[in-house]
Design a protein around this motif. Structure first.
Motif, short mmCIF file in Angstrom:
data_model
loop_
_atom_site.label_atom_id
_atom_site.label_comp_id
_atom_site.label_asym_id
_atom_site.label_seq_id
_atom_site.Cartn_x
_atom_site.Cartn_y
_atom_site.Cartn_z
N ALA A 1 -23.59 91.86 -49.09
CA ALA A 1 -22.64 91.16 -48.22
C ALA A 1 -23.37 90.42 -47.11
CB ALA A 1 -21.65 92.16 -47.63
N GLY A 2 -22.83 89.27 -46.78
CA GLY A 2 -23.32 88.49 -45.65
C GLY A 2 -22.30 88.55 -44.53
N LYS A 3 -22.53 87.73 -43.52
CA LYS A 3 -21.63 87.66 -42.37
C LYS A 3 -20.31 86.99 -42.78
CE LYS A 3 -21.33 85.65 -37.78
NZ LYS A 3 -21.93 84.71 -36.84
N PRO A 4 -19.17 87.62 -42.44
CA PRO A 4 -17.87 87.02 -42.79
C PRO A 4 -17.74 85.60 -42.23
CG PRO A 4 -17.57 89.25 -41.98
CD PRO A 4 -19.01 88.88 -41.72
N GLU A 5 -17.12 84.76 -43.02
CA GLU A 5 -16.87 83.37 -42.62
C GLU A 5 -15.36 83.17 -42.50
OE1 GLU A 5 -18.84 80.82 -45.45
OE2 GLU A 5 -20.69 81.98 -45.32
N SER A 6 -14.95 82.40 -41.52
CA SER A 6 -13.51 82.21 -41.32
C SER A 6 -12.92 81.16 -42.24
CB SER A 6 -13.21 81.86 -39.87
OG SER A 6 -13.88 80.68 -39.49
N CYS A 7 -13.75 80.29 -42.81
CA CYS A 7 -13.23 79.24 -43.70
C CYS A 7 -14.12 79.09 -44.93
CB CYS A 7 -13.16 77.91 -42.98
SG CYS A 7 -11.93 77.85 -41.66
N LEU A 8 -13.53 78.57 -45.98
CA LEU A 8 -14.22 78.30 -47.23
C LEU A 8 -13.87 76.88 -47.64
CD1 LEU A 8 -15.85 79.62 -49.60
CD2 LEU A 8 -13.64 80.10 -50.64
N PRO A 9 -14.88 76.01 -47.82
CA PRO A 9 -14.57 74.65 -48.26
C PRO A 9 -13.81 74.67 -49.58
CG PRO A 9 -16.84 74.80 -47.51
CD PRO A 9 -16.31 76.21 -47.58
N LEU A 10 -12.83 73.80 -49.73
CA LEU A 10 -11.98 73.79 -50.92
C LEU A 10 -12.78 73.65 -52.21
CD1 LEU A 10 -8.86 71.71 -49.85
CD2 LEU A 10 -9.01 74.17 -50.29
N GLN A 11 -13.89 72.90 -52.18
CA GLN A 11 -14.65 72.74 -53.41
C GLN A 11 -15.26 74.06 -53.87
OE1 GLN A 11 -15.50 71.17 -50.55
NE2 GLN A 11 -17.69 71.28 -50.17
N ARG A 12 -15.35 75.04 -52.99
CA ARG A 12 -15.87 76.35 -53.37
C ARG A 12 -14.76 77.30 -53.82
NH1 ARG A 12 -20.13 77.44 -48.48
NH2 ARG A 12 -21.56 75.76 -49.05
N SER A 13 -13.53 76.86 -53.75
CA SER A 13 -12.42 77.76 -54.08
C SER A 13 -11.84 77.52 -55.47
CB SER A 13 -11.31 77.60 -53.02
OG SER A 13 -10.72 76.32 -53.11
N ASN A 14 -12.53 76.75 -56.30
CA ASN A 14 -12.00 76.41 -57.62
C ASN A 14 -12.04 77.58 -58.60
OD1 ASN A 14 -11.39 73.80 -56.91
ND2 ASN A 14 -13.41 73.03 -57.46
N ASP A 15 -13.03 78.45 -58.50
CA ASP A 15 -13.17 79.57 -59.43
C ASP A 15 -12.68 80.83 -58.73
OD1 ASP A 15 -13.83 81.33 -61.41
OD2 ASP A 15 -15.99 80.96 -61.35
N MET A 16 -11.40 81.12 -58.88
CA MET A 16 -10.77 82.24 -58.20
C MET A 16 -10.38 83.32 -59.20
SD MET A 16 -7.21 82.31 -56.05
CE MET A 16 -6.18 82.44 -57.49
N VAL A 17 -10.61 84.58 -58.81
CA VAL A 17 -10.23 85.72 -59.63
C VAL A 17 -9.45 86.69 -58.76
CG1 VAL A 17 -11.08 87.69 -60.97
CG2 VAL A 17 -12.29 85.50 -61.08
N VAL A 18 -8.29 87.10 -59.22
CA VAL A 18 -7.50 88.09 -58.50
C VAL A 18 -7.90 89.46 -59.01
CG1 VAL A 18 -5.18 88.98 -58.12
CG2 VAL A 18 -5.58 86.51 -58.15
N ILE A 19 -8.32 90.32 -58.08
CA ILE A 19 -8.67 91.70 -58.44
C ILE A 19 -7.42 92.57 -58.37
CG2 ILE A 19 -10.05 93.72 -57.79
CD1 ILE A 19 -11.72 91.42 -58.97
N ASP A 20 -6.70 92.47 -57.27
CA ASP A 20 -5.46 93.22 -57.07
C ASP A 20 -4.71 92.58 -55.90
OD1 ASP A 20 -6.81 94.15 -54.78
OD2 ASP A 20 -7.31 96.06 -55.70
N ASP A 21 -3.65 93.22 -55.45
CA ASP A 21 -2.86 92.68 -54.34
C ASP A 21 -3.67 92.51 -53.06
OD1 ASP A 21 -0.66 92.69 -56.00
OD2 ASP A 21 0.46 94.19 -54.87
N ASP A 22 -4.77 93.24 -52.95
CA ASP A 22 -5.55 93.26 -51.72
C ASP A 22 -6.88 92.53 -51.78
OD1 ASP A 22 -3.71 94.99 -50.28
OD2 ASP A 22 -4.36 96.55 -51.67
N THR A 23 -7.24 91.98 -52.95
CA THR A 23 -8.57 91.39 -53.08
C THR A 23 -8.55 90.16 -53.97
OG1 THR A 23 -9.45 93.65 -52.98
CG2 THR A 23 -10.98 91.91 -53.58
N ILE A 24 -9.09 89.07 -53.42
CA ILE A 24 -9.25 87.82 -54.17
C ILE A 24 -10.72 87.47 -54.11
CG2 ILE A 24 -8.58 85.39 -54.33
CD1 ILE A 24 -6.18 86.17 -52.46
#
Length: 137
Positions: A46-69
């Motif tokens: 783990a690295g330091k938490p980031e408050s934002c994620l650029p949209l181009q990095r959000s294309n490959d999304m996996v849902v683990i459960d209700d609490d984790t993406i």
């Protein structure tokens, strides 16, 4: 009209404050969800938490459960734990729909859980921080 606006602002502030109160207990996952989570983060730290994620990095999304993406961007995996969870997201037959006015997904952005077949919203949540996991050196 001014009183109504002040009352609405106070109610919104109270709601946002309630969203900030996140249970600090570790997420309890099903065995299957834990296996998916462990596989996605194997060999990564783990690295330091980031408050934002650029949209181009959000294309490959996996849902683990209700609490984790999980969002994958090359060798980096970002873990997002929606504030207070995201009801019905782990169902598997629903989609997470986010709307951004800018070029990033950010902590506090509202996401909707939608039944795309019926076209209805079945839940919603506010995104949390994005914690990057990178391969151990």
């Amino acid at each position: 009209m001014r009183i109504l606006m002040i009352a609405a602002t106070a109610a919104a502030a109270t709601t946002l404050a309630a969203c900030e109160t996140v249970d600090s207990q570790p997420t309890q996952r099903s065995a299957r969800a834990q296996q998916s989570f462990d596989k996605a983060l194997a060999g990564k730290v783990a690295g330091k938490p980031e408050s934002c994620l650029p949209l181009q990095r959000s294309n490959d999304m996996v849902v683990i459960d209700d609490d984790t993406i999980i969002y994958r961007d090359g060798r980096t995996t970002y873990v997002n734990q929606p504030l207070g969870g995201c009801n019905n997201l782990g169902n598997g037959s629903y989609a997470l729909v986010t709307r951004s006015t800018g070029s990033q997904l950010c902590r506090g952005d509202i996401a909707q859980v939608r039944d795309m077949t019926a076209g209805i919203t079945v839940g919603s949540c506010a995104l949390g921080d994005f914690v990057p996991y990178r391969p151990a050196s």
